[in-house]
Scaffold this motif. Structure first.
Motif, PDB file in Angstrom:
ATOM      1  N   MET A 278      42.629  35.045  46.152  1.00 43.22           N
ATOM      2  CA  MET A 278      41.789  35.710  47.146  1.00 43.22           C
ATOM      3  C   MET A 278      42.323  37.103  47.505  1.00 43.22           C
ATOM      4  O   MET A 278      41.575  37.977  47.934  1.00 43.22           O
ATOM      5  N   ALA A 279      43.627  37.285  47.319  1.00 42.70           N
ATOM      6  CA  ALA A 279      44.197  38.617  47.558  1.00 42.70           C
ATOM      7  C   ALA A 279      43.616  39.636  46.593  1.00 42.70           C
ATOM      8  O   ALA A 279      43.481  40.824  46.918  1.00 42.70           O
ATOM      9  N   LEU A 280      43.249  39.176  45.396  1.00 41.55           N
ATOM     10  CA  LEU A 280      42.644  40.073  44.410  1.00 41.55           C
ATOM     11  C   LEU A 280      41.307  40.607  44.915  1.00 41.55           C
ATOM     12  O   LEU A 280      40.994  41.792  44.735  1.00 41.55           O
ATOM     13  N   ALA A 281      40.542  39.725  45.583  1.00 43.76           N
ATOM     14  CA  ALA A 281      39.264  40.180  46.147  1.00 43.76           C
ATOM     15  C   ALA A 281      39.486  41.250  47.218  1.00 43.76           C
ATOM     16  O   ALA A 281      38.730  42.224  47.316  1.00 43.76           O
ATOM     17  N   VAL A 282      40.529  41.079  48.026  1.00 38.40           N
ATOM     18  CA  VAL A 282      40.836  42.062  49.071  1.00 38.40           C
ATOM     19  C   VAL A 282      41.229  43.406  48.450  1.00 38.40           C
ATOM     20  O   VAL A 282      40.785  44.469  48.902  1.00 38.40           O
ATOM     21  N   VAL A 283      42.032  43.369  47.403  1.00 32.13           N
ATOM     22  CA  VAL A 283      42.462  44.601  46.736  1.00 32.13           C
ATOM     23  C   VAL A 283      41.270  45.314  46.095  1.00 32.13           C
ATOM     24  O   VAL A 283      41.148  46.546  46.171  1.00 32.13           O
ATOM     25  N   ILE A 284      40.399  44.551  45.455  1.00 32.11           N
ATOM     26  CA  ILE A 284      39.201  45.140  44.846  1.00 32.11           C
ATOM     27  C   ILE A 284      38.366  45.853  45.904  1.00 32.11           C
ATOM     28  O   ILE A 284      37.901  46.986  45.704  1.00 32.11           O
TER      29      ILE A 284
ATOM     30  N   VAL B  50      33.873  38.844  44.896  1.00 29.61           N
ATOM     31  CA  VAL B  50      34.281  37.959  45.996  1.00 29.61           C
ATOM     32  C   VAL B  50      33.660  36.576  45.811  1.00 29.61           C
ATOM     33  O   VAL B  50      34.326  35.541  46.033  1.00 29.61           O
ATOM     34  N   THR B  51      32.400  36.536  45.386  1.00 29.17           N
ATOM     35  CA  THR B  51      31.731  35.249  45.155  1.00 29.17           C
ATOM     36  C   THR B  51      32.446  34.434  44.087  1.00 29.17           C
ATOM     37  O   THR B  51      32.694  33.223  44.251  1.00 29.17           O
ATOM     38  N   VAL B  52      32.791  35.096  42.976  1.00 29.11           N
ATOM     39  CA  VAL B  52      33.469  34.405  41.876  1.00 29.11           C
ATOM     40  C   VAL B  52      34.828  33.880  42.327  1.00 29.11           C
ATOM     41  O   VAL B  52      35.174  32.702  42.112  1.00 29.11           O
ATOM     42  N   ILE B  53      35.614  34.745  42.966  1.00 26.36           N
ATOM     43  CA  ILE B  53      36.977  34.368  43.338  1.00 26.36           C
ATOM     44  C   ILE B  53      36.977  33.258  44.384  1.00 26.36           C
ATOM     45  O   ILE B  53      37.709  32.270  44.265  1.00 26.36           O
TER      46      ILE B  53
ATOM     47  N   VAL C 253      29.345  29.144  35.668  1.00 26.27           N
ATOM     48  CA  VAL C 253      28.657  29.970  36.680  1.00 26.27           C
ATOM     49  C   VAL C 253      29.467  31.244  36.941  1.00 26.27           C
ATOM     50  O   VAL C 253      28.917  32.348  37.051  1.00 26.27           O
ATOM     51  N   ALA C 254      30.798  31.088  37.021  1.00 28.65           N
ATOM     52  CA  ALA C 254      31.664  32.250  37.235  1.00 28.65           C
ATOM     53  C   ALA C 254      31.542  33.235  36.076  1.00 28.65           C
ATOM     54  O   ALA C 254      31.517  34.457  36.284  1.00 28.65           O
ATOM     55  N   VAL C 255      31.451  32.734  34.863  1.00 30.98           N
ATOM     56  CA  VAL C 255      31.280  33.603  33.689  1.00 30.98           C
ATOM     57  C   VAL C 255      29.989  34.400  33.805  1.00 30.98           C
ATOM     58  O   VAL C 255      29.960  35.612  33.545  1.00 30.98           O
ATOM     59  N   ALA C 256      28.919  33.733  34.211  1.00 32.96           N
ATOM     60  CA  ALA C 256      27.622  34.414  34.344  1.00 32.96           C
ATOM     61  C   ALA C 256      27.679  35.494  35.420  1.00 32.96           C
ATOM     62  O   ALA C 256      27.159  36.610  35.245  1.00 32.96           O
ATOM     63  N   VAL C 257      28.302  35.178  36.548  1.00 27.20           N
ATOM     64  CA  VAL C 257      28.385  36.156  37.640  1.00 27.20           C
ATOM     65  C   VAL C 257      29.239  37.348  37.221  1.00 27.20           C
ATOM     66  O   VAL C 257      28.910  38.512  37.513  1.00 27.20           O
ATOM     67  N   MET C 258      30.359  37.101  36.529  1.00 30.27           N
ATOM     68  CA  MET C 258      31.208  38.200  36.063  1.00 30.27           C
ATOM     69  C   MET C 258      30.478  39.068  35.048  1.00 30.27           C
ATOM     70  O   MET C 258      30.651  40.294  35.009  1.00 30.27           O
ATOM     71  N   LEU C 259      29.655  38.439  34.218  1.00 30.48           N
ATOM     72  CA  LEU C 259      28.868  39.212  33.254  1.00 30.48           C
ATOM     73  C   LEU C 259      27.899  40.139  33.989  1.00 30.48           C
ATOM     74  O   LEU C 259      27.734  41.306  33.613  1.00 30.48           O
TER      75      LEU C 259
END
Length: 355
Positions: A119-125, A97-100, A61-67
C-alpha cells in the motif's frame, strides 16, 4: 515558451511528465507480467499453490485493470502537454490504488500473507503524480480500506503511521520539485520576454521583429518605419521622463491604430520599437492599399495631443517610410528597413523643402 490551450508546456515540465509516464508504464508492466504469471501458475508458481479460485480471479482482474492503466499512460506519454493530462494522471492513480488495495485485501484474507507494505507503493505513486495533497488522500483511502478489512490486525498502527510518514516525505519532495520547475519556467519566460521586448514600451524589439519577418520569408510583407517629428523638442523642454512617457503613449496609440488591419490571410500587424523615437510596423500579407490605410491611421493617431501630466500637453508628428516585399520575395528585415529608411528620408526632405 510554447503553450497548449491554457496548459503551460515548458520543456522541463513536459520532460518530467514523460519520465513519470515511462516509469509508470515500466513498473506497471512488471506488476502486470508478475501477476499474470502468478494467476496462470507459471514458473515458480503452480496452480496447486494458489490459495483459491478467488485469488486466481482477483489476479486476472488486477491484470485487466493494470492493462487499462497502461493504455491511459500511453495517451499521456504521447501528449504530455494536453489539457487532459492531469485528469488522465488522476485516473491512473485511481486504477493503481484499486489494484494494490484489492490485491492486499484478497491476499491477506485468503493466503494470510503479509502484503500490506504494498500500500505504500500506492502512496508513493500518488505523491509523484499529485504531490502532497494526492499522497495524503491516497494514504487516507488505503488506511481506511485496510482498517475496514482488518480492524483487529496488529499491523494497523504500522499501516497508519508508517504510510503517513511516507506520504509526507514523498509528497513534500514532489511538491517542492514542481514549485521549483514552475519558478524556472516563470524565470525563463521573463528572460525570454526581456530579450525580445523593449523595456520602456513593452513592444517587440528588433530581435523579435526580425524573427517575425524570418517566419514570413517568401510571403508578402509591408514594413513601415516611423520616426517622430518634434520628439527631441519634448525631451529638451520637458525632460527625459516626459519623453519616456510620450514614447509609451505613442506605443499604445500605434498598437490601437493598426488593430483590425488584418491581411486577407487573417495575419495581424506587429508593432515594435527599434530604439529612440523610431518604431517599426510589420504588415504580413499587405499590399499597397493596406499599407496606405495603415499609414493614414498611424498619422492620425500620432498627431493627436498627448497629455503628459502636470498640465503638459504636447503634439508631435511622424515621418513614415514604406517598403513592400512581394510574394516569393526573399528580402530580409534589414534590407526592408533600409529601403523604408531611404523612403522616410525622402519624405523628410520633401517636407523641409515645402517649409
Amino acid at each position: 515558451m510554447r503553450t497548449v490551450t491554457g496548459v503551460p508546456s515548458d520543456q522541463a515540465l513536459l520532460s518530467r511528465r514523460r519520465t513519470i509516464e515511462l516509469s509508470g508504464l515500466a513498473s506497471r508492466s512488471i506488476g502486470l507480467v508478475c501477476t499474470a504469471l502468478y494467476a496462470a501458475g507459471i514458473g515458480a508458481m503452480s496452480p496447486g499453490q494458489l490459495a483459491s479460485t478467488g485469488m486466481r480471479t482477483a489476479s486476472w482482474v488486477a491484470v485487466a485493470v493494470m492493462l487499462c492503466g497502461n493504455l491511459v499512460a500511453v495517451g499521456s506519454l504521447r501528449r504530455p502537454g494536453s489539457r487532459w493530462y492531469e485528469l488522465r494522471s488522476t485516473v491512473q492513480v485511481a486504477l493503481d490504488v484499486t489494484v494494490i488495495c484489492g490485491f492486499v485485501v484478497v491476499s491477506e484474507d485468503l493466503t494470510r500473507e503479509t502484503t500490506w507494505p504494498l500500500m505504500a507503493l500506492a502512496v508513493v505513486i500518488a505523491a509523484i503524480r499529485q504531490r502532497l495533497p494526492g499522497a495524503v488522500v491516497v494514504w487516507a483511502l488505503t488506511s481506511a480500506v485496510f482498517v475496514a478489512a482488518f480492524p483487529h490486525s496488529p499491523d494497523v498502527p504500522f499501516v497508519l503511521g508508517g504510510h503517513l510518514m511516507i506520504a509526507v516525505i514523498t509528497g513534500t519532495q514532489s511538491s517542492s520539485l514542481v514549485r521549483h520547475l514552475r519558478t524556472l519556467q516563470e524565470t525563463r519566460a521573463a528572460l525570454q520576454h526581456q530579450a525580445t521586448h523593449d523595456g520602456l514600451t513593452g513592444l517587440p524589439n528588433r530581435a523579435h521583429l526580425a524573427g517575425c519577418a524570418d517566419r514570413l520569408t517568401g510571403r508578402p510583407l509591408g514594413v513601415l518605419l516611423l520616426d517622430l517629428n518634434g520628439f527631441k523638442q519634448v525631451n529638451d523642454t520637458h525632460g527625459h521622463a516626459a519623453g519616456d512617457l510620450l514614447l509609451h503613449r505613442i506605443a499604445d496609440r500605434l498598437t490601437t491604430a493598426v488593430r483590425g488591419l488584418a491581411s486577407p490571410g487573417g495575419e495581424t500587424p506587429v508593432v515594435g520599437r527599434l530604439g529612440g523615437d523610431e518604431f517599426l510596423v510589420l504588415l504580413p500579407g499587405a499590399g499597397h492599399d493596406l499599407v496606405a490605410a495603415a499609414g493614414e491611421r498611424i498619422r492620425e493617431a500620432v498627431r493627436a495631443p498627448a497629455d503628459l501630466g502636470d498640465g503638459v500637453r504636447v503634439t508631435v508628428g511622424v515621418s513614415i517610410g514604406v517598403a513592400l516585399r512581394p510574394a516569393g520575395g526573399e528580402a530580409t528585415l534589414d534590407a526592408l528597413t533600409a529601403e523604408a529608411d531611404a523612403a522616410m528620408y525622402r519624405e523628410k526632405h520633401r517636407r523641409r523643402q515645402a517649409a
